[in-house]
Design an enzyme around this catalytic site. Structure first.
Site, PDB file in Angstrom:
ATOM      1  N   SER A 110       0.831  -1.205   0.000  1.00  0.00           N
ATOM      2  CA  SER A 110       0.000   0.000   0.000  1.00  0.00           C
ATOM      3  C   SER A 110       0.864   1.253   0.000  1.00  0.00           C
ATOM      4  CB  SER A 110      -0.886   0.015   1.245  1.00  0.00           C
ATOM      5  OG  SER A 110      -0.071   0.272   2.381  1.00  0.00           O
ATOM      6  N   LYS A 111       0.184   2.371  -0.241  1.00  0.00           N
ATOM      7  CA  LYS A 111       0.892   3.658  -0.252  1.00  0.00           C
ATOM      8  C   LYS A 111       1.523   3.891   1.117  1.00  0.00           C
ATOM      9  CE  LYS A 111       0.227   8.603  -0.909  1.00  0.00           C
ATOM     10  NZ  LYS A 111       0.358   9.046   0.482  1.00  0.00           N
ATOM     11  N   ARG A 112       0.826   3.449   2.156  1.00  0.00           N
ATOM     12  CA  ARG A 112       1.347   3.661   3.509  1.00  0.00           C
ATOM     13  C   ARG A 112       2.698   2.961   3.691  1.00  0.00           C
ATOM     14  NH1 ARG A 112      -2.035   1.880   7.811  1.00  0.00           N
ATOM     15  NH2 ARG A 112      -3.801   2.408   6.510  1.00  0.00           N
TER      16      ARG A 112
END
Ligand code: GLU
Length: 513
Positions: free
Chosen positions: A266-268
């Site tokens: 994910s972007k996180r």
């Protein structure tokens, strides 16, 4: 493979920036099409107006272009099945939805959002989840229960309706996947998906996707694993339309996993660990930003090579593949079933390999632009020469600037650690002797002066490393870096002498300790 023409499509929804997992899906479709001399189509699936994000479609096109993944049919290219944007094909879908109502595979449903909400909450209160399926469809406001007249009246007076697929109650759907093999799913656990909505006169993903794949004569559907749960419905839709004979073959690609291995990348994860999960920089209409591989200084060839090997293996030790080599080597049967763990260090490694293979001249314009941003102008020739001195130390394009900056601009300060270590009275005295040797040359050429320095060092049993590091500190402000004599040659005799004098003036004669 049958002798059907290979036609594959990448069918993104413009709901935000394209994740690198999506780029990989596009890439595998492209490789497969090119290998088989087939067609690669880009279709935009924008029928979910609520999730539409302005700018996302343009982002997708630009990202594919940067990667060198070029469609031969699609929104931008046009083609025999235009338009390729589903919102421009809206007139097509209703008649197909109605065809399913007529042949008994679908039905109208008039339930309000409120009714559905109440049912959902009731189910939750009983500890279960509400499913719109064979257990409820005959009790709710559907054309299965209401009379034909009433259905027509409601439609005429403008009530909102949807068309739902009538999922068989208890049937084993037998499916084949080119990566996962044979799969069986029983329909009892599946619900009656909405296919079409009168409220916005638009189909849902499932209907539009199947109708378009059929009309566009798609031979293979290669897409992400997240669509595997939809496969039974898609099989049943092909059957309901009577298109089983020309139904595409399916291949569901494994997920891209977090570097730690568990869960979807994910972007996180990228934000936390300092790497991009999108090909290009993205700024949402709300101003939210995400970094991209392009802006972080990756070369598209390296990015593609890295992505190709996330989920596919060539069956050999080979790691470096050009696009043409990938086209020749790619096979779906070497795509893994289990998720592919993303490795940011490996991504950097790939970039370094490609960067080191670029010629100095190829990289010169990049460096010139970076130098210009700090107010330094130079010639392509000088830029290329500077790159030649440091290229092996660079991993990403932006590394070129800090690695060469001191070749163009004299240091304004000296690294404290290097100063403590090398700026000592003895070294400084030797540096002065060295300076005299430089001064004696008419032109400073590393290859000419090097043997003279060696002779001096050897004859006087001097600490070569220390002298060179002291010189490096004086010339570029730190004691590490590429060959210092090459640097001196690059900046020239006058500048070399000037920098040594400046260091002597600033740092003094050095400590005696
Ligand atoms: N529009 C779908 C997506 O955004 C396409 C899925 C498919 O390839 O069938 O991923």
């Amino acid at each position: 493979m049958s002798n059907r023409r290979v036609r594959v499509r990448f069918a993104p929804s413009p709901t935000g920036p394209l994740h690198i997992g999506g780029v990989r899906t596009a890439l595998y479709n492209y490789l497969f099409a090119r290998q088989h001399g087939g067609d690669f189509i880009v279709r935009i699936e924008d029928t979910d107006s609520q999730r539409f994000v302005p700018g996302a479609e343009q982002y997708i096109f630009e990202a594919l272009k940067w990667c060198g993944i070029n469609a031969n049919e699609g929104v931008e290219q046009g083609g025999p099945h235009a338009p390729y944007r589903q919102s421009e094909r809206r007139d097509i879908y209703l008649r197909y939805a109605l065809q399913l109502v007529e042949n008994g595979n679908a039905y109208y449903a008039f339930d309000s959002a409120q009714t559905l909400d109440t049912l959902r909450r009731e189910a939750e209160a009983n500890g279960s989840a509400f499913a719109y399926n064979y257990q409820v469809r005959n009790k709710l406001e559907t054309s299965l229960r209401l009379s034909a007249d009433e259905v027509q009246q409601r439609i005429k007076r403008g009530d909102n309706w949807v068309i739902r697929f009538k999922m068989p109650e208890n049937e084993d759907v037998e499916m084949d996947d080119l990566i996962r093999g044979h799969i069986t799913t029983n329909t009892a656990s599946l619900d009656d998906k909405v296919l079409y909505k009168s409220a916005d006169s638009l189909p849902t993903y499932h209907l539009a996707n199947i109708v378009d794949d059929h009309l566009m004569e798609i031979s293979h559907v290669i897409r992400g694993e997240e669509w595997l749960p939809s496969l039974p419905l898609h099989y049943l839709l092909y059957r309901a339309f009577g298109w089983t004979n020309t139904q595409p073959q399916f291949a569901h690609l494994p997920l891209l996993l977090k570097p730690q291995g568990q869960g979807k990348l994910s972007k996180r994860d990228g934000d936390k660990m300092g790497f991009p999960v999108f090909p290009l920089h993205w700024k949402s209409p709300e101003g939210e930003e995400a970094r991209g591989y392009r802006e972080d200084g990756y070369l598209p060839e390296a990015f593609i090579n890295m992505l190709a090997l996330l989920g596919w293996n060539p069956g050999t030790e080979q790691e470096l593949f050009s696009m043409d080599q990938l086209i020749a080597a790619f096979t779906l049967d070497r795509v893994g079933k289990s998720g592919a763990r993303f490795n940011p260090d490996k991504a950097r490694w790939f970039n370094a390999q490609y960067l080191h293979r670029c010629t100095n001249e190829q990289l010169a314009p990049e460096l010139m632009a970076m130098l210009a941003s700090i107010g330094v102008s130079t010639t392509p020739d000088r830029a290329a020469k500077a790159i030649g001195l440091i290229k092996e130390r660079a991993t990403l394009l932006p590394d070129l600037l800090p690695l060469t900056e001191r070749l163009f601009v004299a240091p304004s300060a000296y690294d404290q650690k290097s100063t403590d270590k090398f700026w000592k009275a003895d070294n400084v005295r030797l540096l002065n002797e060295l300076k005299a040797k430089f001064d004696a040359e008419t032109q400073l050429i590393a290859a000419n002066i090097e043997p003279k320095i060696h002779e001096w060092v050897k004859g006087n049993q001097l600490p070569m490393g220390q002298i060179m590091n002291t010189l490096r500190l004086a010339i570029i402000g730190v004691s590490q870096g590429p060959s210092i004599l090459d640097i001196c040659e690059f900046i020239g005799k006058a500048e070399t002498l000037k920098r040594i004098e400046a260091a002597l003036a600033t740092l003094g004669e050095g400590r005696t300790a």
